[in-house]
Scaffold this motif. Structure first.
Motif, PDB file in Angstrom:
ATOM      1  N   ASN A 114       0.812  -1.214   0.000  1.00  0.00           N
ATOM      2  CA  ASN A 114       0.000   0.000   0.000  1.00  0.00           C
ATOM      3  C   ASN A 114       0.849   1.269   0.000  1.00  0.00           C
ATOM      4  O   ASN A 114       0.369   2.340   0.339  1.00  0.00           O
ATOM      5  CB  ASN A 114      -0.938   0.013   1.208  1.00  0.00           C
ATOM      6  CG  ASN A 114      -0.171  -0.086   2.525  1.00  0.00           C
ATOM      7  OD1 ASN A 114       1.035  -0.264   2.522  1.00  0.00           O
ATOM      8  ND2 ASN A 114      -0.887   0.041   3.630  1.00  0.00           N
ATOM      9  N   THR A 115       2.125   1.148  -0.368  1.00  0.00           N
ATOM     10  CA  THR A 115       2.963   2.338  -0.462  1.00  0.00           C
ATOM     11  C   THR A 115       2.661   3.074  -1.758  1.00  0.00           C
ATOM     12  O   THR A 115       2.899   2.547  -2.851  1.00  0.00           O
ATOM     13  CB  THR A 115       4.454   1.953  -0.425  1.00  0.00           C
ATOM     14  OG1 THR A 115       4.733   1.279   0.796  1.00  0.00           O
ATOM     15  CG2 THR A 115       5.324   3.190  -0.538  1.00  0.00           C
ATOM     16  N   PRO A 116       2.123   4.275  -1.670  1.00  0.00           N
ATOM     17  CA  PRO A 116       1.741   4.989  -2.900  1.00  0.00           C
ATOM     18  C   PRO A 116       2.932   5.661  -3.566  1.00  0.00           C
ATOM     19  O   PRO A 116       3.958   5.937  -2.930  1.00  0.00           O
ATOM     20  CB  PRO A 116       0.745   6.028  -2.378  1.00  0.00           C
ATOM     21  CG  PRO A 116       1.207   6.311  -0.985  1.00  0.00           C
ATOM     22  CD  PRO A 116       1.766   5.018  -0.446  1.00  0.00           C
ATOM     23  N   LEU A 176      -3.835  19.766  -1.619  1.00  0.00           N
ATOM     24  CA  LEU A 176      -2.806  18.794  -1.994  1.00  0.00           C
ATOM     25  C   LEU A 176      -2.253  18.081  -0.760  1.00  0.00           C
ATOM     26  O   LEU A 176      -1.967  16.876  -0.802  1.00  0.00           O
ATOM     27  CB  LEU A 176      -1.683  19.509  -2.753  1.00  0.00           C
ATOM     28  CG  LEU A 176      -0.650  18.608  -3.449  1.00  0.00           C
ATOM     29  CD1 LEU A 176      -1.342  17.596  -4.354  1.00  0.00           C
ATOM     30  CD2 LEU A 176       0.330  19.459  -4.246  1.00  0.00           C
ATOM     31  N   VAL A 177      -2.113  18.809   0.349  1.00  0.00           N
ATOM     32  CA  VAL A 177      -1.676  18.194   1.602  1.00  0.00           C
ATOM     33  C   VAL A 177      -2.685  17.135   2.042  1.00  0.00           C
ATOM     34  O   VAL A 177      -2.323  16.025   2.451  1.00  0.00           O
ATOM     35  CB  VAL A 177      -1.477  19.252   2.701  1.00  0.00           C
ATOM     36  CG1 VAL A 177      -1.316  18.586   4.075  1.00  0.00           C
ATOM     37  CG2 VAL A 177      -0.252  20.117   2.404  1.00  0.00           C
ATOM     38  N   ARG A 231      -4.173  11.454   2.919  1.00  0.00           N
ATOM     39  CA  ARG A 231      -5.065  10.310   2.677  1.00  0.00           C
ATOM     40  C   ARG A 231      -4.303   9.161   2.005  1.00  0.00           C
ATOM     41  O   ARG A 231      -4.535   7.992   2.298  1.00  0.00           O
ATOM     42  CB  ARG A 231      -6.244  10.743   1.809  1.00  0.00           C
ATOM     43  CG  ARG A 231      -7.280  11.581   2.549  1.00  0.00           C
ATOM     44  CD  ARG A 231      -8.560  11.688   1.737  1.00  0.00           C
ATOM     45  NE  ARG A 231      -8.329  12.328   0.442  1.00  0.00           N
ATOM     46  CZ  ARG A 231      -8.429  13.631   0.223  1.00  0.00           C
ATOM     47  NH1 ARG A 231      -8.761  14.447   1.232  1.00  0.00           N
ATOM     48  NH2 ARG A 231      -8.208  14.141  -0.975  1.00  0.00           N
ATOM     49  N   ALA A 232      -3.385   9.506   1.119  1.00  0.00           N
ATOM     50  CA  ALA A 232      -2.629   8.461   0.422  1.00  0.00           C
ATOM     51  C   ALA A 232      -1.706   7.700   1.368  1.00  0.00           C
ATOM     52  O   ALA A 232      -1.520   6.477   1.214  1.00  0.00           O
ATOM     53  CB  ALA A 232      -1.831   9.086  -0.720  1.00  0.00           C
ATOM     54  N   PRO A 291      -2.564   4.784   5.503  1.00  0.00           N
ATOM     55  CA  PRO A 291      -2.311   3.382   5.905  1.00  0.00           C
ATOM     56  C   PRO A 291      -0.958   3.178   6.567  1.00  0.00           C
ATOM     57  O   PRO A 291      -0.819   2.352   7.473  1.00  0.00           O
ATOM     58  CB  PRO A 291      -2.417   2.622   4.586  1.00  0.00           C
ATOM     59  CG  PRO A 291      -3.333   3.459   3.748  1.00  0.00           C
ATOM     60  CD  PRO A 291      -3.001   4.871   4.091  1.00  0.00           C
ATOM     61  N   LEU A 292       0.061   3.914   6.128  1.00  0.00           N
ATOM     62  CA  LEU A 292       1.371   3.811   6.764  1.00  0.00           C
ATOM     63  C   LEU A 292       1.291   4.272   8.214  1.00  0.00           C
ATOM     64  O   LEU A 292       1.837   3.622   9.119  1.00  0.00           O
ATOM     65  CB  LEU A 292       2.391   4.649   6.000  1.00  0.00           C
ATOM     66  CG  LEU A 292       3.754   4.832   6.694  1.00  0.00           C
ATOM     67  CD1 LEU A 292       4.498   3.506   6.782  1.00  0.00           C
ATOM     68  CD2 LEU A 292       4.601   5.878   5.969  1.00  0.00           C
ATOM     69  N   ALA A 293       0.620   5.396   8.461  1.00  0.00           N
ATOM     70  CA  ALA A 293       0.490   5.910   9.821  1.00  0.00           C
ATOM     71  C   ALA A 293      -0.252   4.921  10.708  1.00  0.00           C
ATOM     72  O   ALA A 293       0.135   4.678  11.861  1.00  0.00           O
ATOM     73  CB  ALA A 293      -0.230   7.262   9.802  1.00  0.00           C
TER      74      ALA A 293
END
Length: 274
Positions: free
Chosen positions: A16-18, A39-40, A45-46, A49-51
């Motif tokens: 899931n790394t964009p 844009l931030v 949002r992208a 999942p990492l957080a």
């Protein structure tokens, strides 16, 4: 056998790394304003999942996963706003320590000073949430325990426990001032604490020895009293009683041995003097 170090391979990427390199390139050239904020938001949002994945690493340390996710999301926002792609590192390399640092800072500054059961922490959270919801109502009255219990969906006893936990989130420093501000004499909490009284051991020893002293012959009791209560030397005791110093020493040793045996074995009787 000589160990051979293999060259490091490429950094593993999660599924899931964009790929947001182009978005960060655009962000670096935008001034403050609605376009930059939008844009931030898109970048946050992208990478959310990492957080969340990083937050799960800390889920067994007393904080709810939802709270940890919020802290991690805050760290992600700061990472997005501060990341500079011109420095050569990827955003993931920059974001991971930033988010983890934010979570650790949260544990350091906002979590319990002492270990509190998870159930009590959950009650505190529910009571705090209920108080916040009741605070925005049109009723200006301070909510009582029954009203908080209905709002939180818990019992009144659980509300009392949660309220107590809210007041116990931080330990009080021993250097904290005690008393009213108007008082002339000020003292700290440490001044109100007791100190170990080492003379208690002496009192206990005397109480334990006293009944066994009565079972000793008169001469041995006198020798003990003169030596340990009046501080007389063995030579002076011998002169007072018409004994040699060696005889005094033997009497003291025999008497102390009898009393020690009697104290250590309370059921044993003090042997009668010959």
């Amino acid at each position: 056998m000589t160990a051979v170090r293999l060259p490091a391979g490429p950094r593993r990427r999660h599924e899931n790394t964009p790929d947001t390199a182009a978005l960060f390139a655009r962000l670096s050239g935008l001034p403050a304003g609605p376009r930059r904020e939008a844009l931030v938001d898109e970048l946050v949002r992208a990478w959310l999942p990492l957080a969340h994945r990083l937050a799960r690493r800390f889920r067994d340390r007393g904080e709810t996963l939802e709270d940890l996710r919020q802290v991690a999301a805050l760290g992600l926002v700061r990472a997005v706003e501060r990341f500079d792609p011109a420095r050569g590192s990827t955003f993931e390399q920059y974001a991971v320590p930033t988010i983890v640092g934010e979570i650790k800072r949260h544990f350091r500054d906002h979590t319990w000073d002492v270990h509190v059961p998870r159930r009590v922490q959950e009650l505190r959270r529910r009571v705090r949430t209920a108080l916040g919801e009741l605070a925005v109502s049109v009723d200006d009255r301070v909510p009582d325990v029954a009203r908080i219990a209905r709002q939180a969906g818990i019992s009144e006893d659980e509300v009392v426990t949660g309220l107590g936990a809210m007041g116990s989130f931080r330990v009080l420093s021993l250097e904290a001032a005690v008393g009213s501000p108007g008082q002339d004499e000020h003292y700290t909490l440490a001044d109100t604490l007791g100190e170990p009284e080492h003379r208690y051991d002496v009192v206990l020893a005397r109480v334990a020895v006293q009944p066994h002293l009565a079972g000793l012959p008169e001469r041995e009791r006198r020798v003990l009293a003169m030596r340990f209560f009046h501080g007389m030397t063995q030579a002076r005791i011998g002169a007072e009683l018409g004994l040699s110093q060696m005889q005094v020493s033997r009497l003291l040793s025999r008497s102390c041995a009898r009393i020690r045996a009697a104290v250590e074995s309370p059921a044993a009787d003090v042997p009668a003097a010959a």
